[in-house]
Design a protein around this motif. Structure first.
Motif, PDB file in Angstrom:
ATOM      1  N   ALA A  53      67.093  10.602  12.257  1.00  0.00           N
ATOM      2  CA  ALA A  53      67.166  10.266  10.830  1.00  0.00           C
ATOM      3  C   ALA A  53      65.877   9.626  10.337  1.00  0.00           C
ATOM      4  O   ALA A  53      65.873   8.663   9.575  1.00  0.00           O
ATOM      5  N   ILE A  54      64.750  10.177  10.786  1.00  0.00           N
ATOM      6  CA  ILE A  54      63.431   9.699  10.364  1.00  0.00           C
ATOM      7  C   ILE A  54      62.871  10.709   9.375  1.00  0.00           C
ATOM      8  O   ILE A  54      62.926  11.923   9.606  1.00  0.00           O
ATOM      9  N   ASP A  55      62.342  10.207   8.270  1.00  0.00           N
ATOM     10  CA  ASP A  55      61.779  11.082   7.246  1.00  0.00           C
ATOM     11  C   ASP A  55      60.581  11.849   7.797  1.00  0.00           C
ATOM     12  O   ASP A  55      59.691  11.269   8.422  1.00  0.00           O
ATOM     13  N   ILE A  56      60.582  13.136   7.543  1.00  0.00           N
ATOM     14  CA  ILE A  56      59.481  13.992   7.978  1.00  0.00           C
ATOM     15  C   ILE A  56      58.454  14.033   6.858  1.00  0.00           C
ATOM     16  O   ILE A  56      58.799  14.278   5.696  1.00  0.00           O
ATOM     17  N   PRO A  57      57.185  13.770   7.181  1.00  0.00           N
ATOM     18  CA  PRO A  57      56.176  13.790   6.119  1.00  0.00           C
ATOM     19  C   PRO A  57      56.018  15.193   5.542  1.00  0.00           C
ATOM     20  O   PRO A  57      56.252  16.192   6.222  1.00  0.00           O
ATOM     21  N   GLU A  58      55.633  15.242   4.277  1.00  0.00           N
ATOM     22  CA  GLU A  58      55.394  16.539   3.653  1.00  0.00           C
ATOM     23  C   GLU A  58      54.087  17.113   4.178  1.00  0.00           C
ATOM     24  O   GLU A  58      53.125  16.390   4.424  1.00  0.00           O
ATOM     25  N   ARG A  59      54.107  18.414   4.360  1.00  0.00           N
ATOM     26  CA  ARG A  59      52.910  19.092   4.857  1.00  0.00           C
ATOM     27  C   ARG A  59      51.878  19.149   3.727  1.00  0.00           C
ATOM     28  O   ARG A  59      52.194  19.521   2.597  1.00  0.00           O
ATOM     29  N   LEU A  60      50.652  18.773   4.043  1.00  0.00           N
ATOM     30  CA  LEU A  60      49.580  18.797   3.056  1.00  0.00           C
ATOM     31  C   LEU A  60      49.041  20.212   2.897  1.00  0.00           C
ATOM     32  O   LEU A  60      49.132  21.037   3.811  1.00  0.00           O
ATOM     33  N   GLU A  61      48.466  20.469   1.748  1.00  0.00           N
ATOM     34  CA  GLU A  61      47.890  21.779   1.487  1.00  0.00           C
ATOM     35  C   GLU A  61      46.739  22.031   2.456  1.00  0.00           C
ATOM     36  O   GLU A  61      45.923  21.149   2.720  1.00  0.00           O
ATOM     37  N   ASN A  62      46.697  23.222   3.015  1.00  0.00           N
ATOM     38  CA  ASN A  62      45.662  23.641   3.965  1.00  0.00           C
ATOM     39  C   ASN A  62      45.656  22.824   5.260  1.00  0.00           C
ATOM     40  O   ASN A  62      44.648  22.777   5.964  1.00  0.00           O
ATOM     41  N   GLU A  63      46.752  22.172   5.581  1.00  0.00           N
ATOM     42  CA  GLU A  63      46.840  21.392   6.817  1.00  0.00           C
ATOM     43  C   GLU A  63      47.229  22.319   7.971  1.00  0.00           C
ATOM     44  O   GLU A  63      48.175  23.099   7.860  1.00  0.00           O
ATOM     45  N   SER A  64      46.508  22.235   9.073  1.00  0.00           N
ATOM     46  CA  SER A  64      46.822  23.074  10.227  1.00  0.00           C
ATOM     47  C   SER A  64      48.087  22.568  10.908  1.00  0.00           C
ATOM     48  O   SER A  64      48.527  21.436  10.689  1.00  0.00           O
ATOM     49  N   ASP A  65      48.673  23.421  11.750  1.00  0.00           N
ATOM     50  CA  ASP A  65      49.859  23.017  12.500  1.00  0.00           C
ATOM     51  C   ASP A  65      49.566  21.784  13.344  1.00  0.00           C
ATOM     52  O   ASP A  65      50.353  20.841  13.386  1.00  0.00           O
ATOM     53  N   ALA A  66      48.431  21.792  14.026  1.00  0.00           N
ATOM     54  CA  ALA A  66      48.075  20.673  14.902  1.00  0.00           C
ATOM     55  C   ALA A  66      47.954  19.366  14.118  1.00  0.00           C
ATOM     56  O   ALA A  66      48.429  18.314  14.571  1.00  0.00           O
ATOM     57  N   GLU A  67      47.344  19.426  12.944  1.00  0.00           N
ATOM     58  CA  GLU A  67      47.194  18.218  12.126  1.00  0.00           C
ATOM     59  C   GLU A  67      48.556  17.721  11.632  1.00  0.00           C
ATOM     60  O   GLU A  67      48.842  16.526  11.670  1.00  0.00           O
TER      61      GLU A  67
END
Length: 84
Positions: free
Chosen positions: A61-75
């Motif tokens: 139940a931990i909030d998942i951060p939103e994926r940033l634009e142009n962010e790679s999978d690794a980042e």
């Protein structure tokens, strides 16, 4: 007086603290695995793949951060791994 099957399992687990006995009792087997991971100093996070990391965050139940634009999978997964 006869022991119930659950009682026999408990007696079996207590009397035979071997790996074979641990397989018969899931709680003891889980405890054994945790002790093994701690003894070997394995960081469970290091063996998670990205999707496993996200699933673990959801289970906890931990909030998942939103994926940033142009962010790679690794980042992205690296940021997810740092979430407390």
């Amino acid at each position: 007086m006869h022991a119930a099957p659950a009682d026999l399992l408990l007696i079996y687990c207590v009397r035979l603290p071997s790996l074979a006995a641990l397989h018969s009792c899931s709680q003891h087997y889980i405890e054994y695995l945790v002790q093994l991971i701690n003894f070997k100093k394995i960081d469970p996070l290091s063996v998670f793949e990205g999707s496993e990391l996200i699933a673990q965050l959801r289970r906890s139940a931990i909030d998942i951060p939103e994926r940033l634009e142009n962010e790679s999978d690794a980042e992205f997964y690296g940021r997810c791994a740092q979430v407390n």
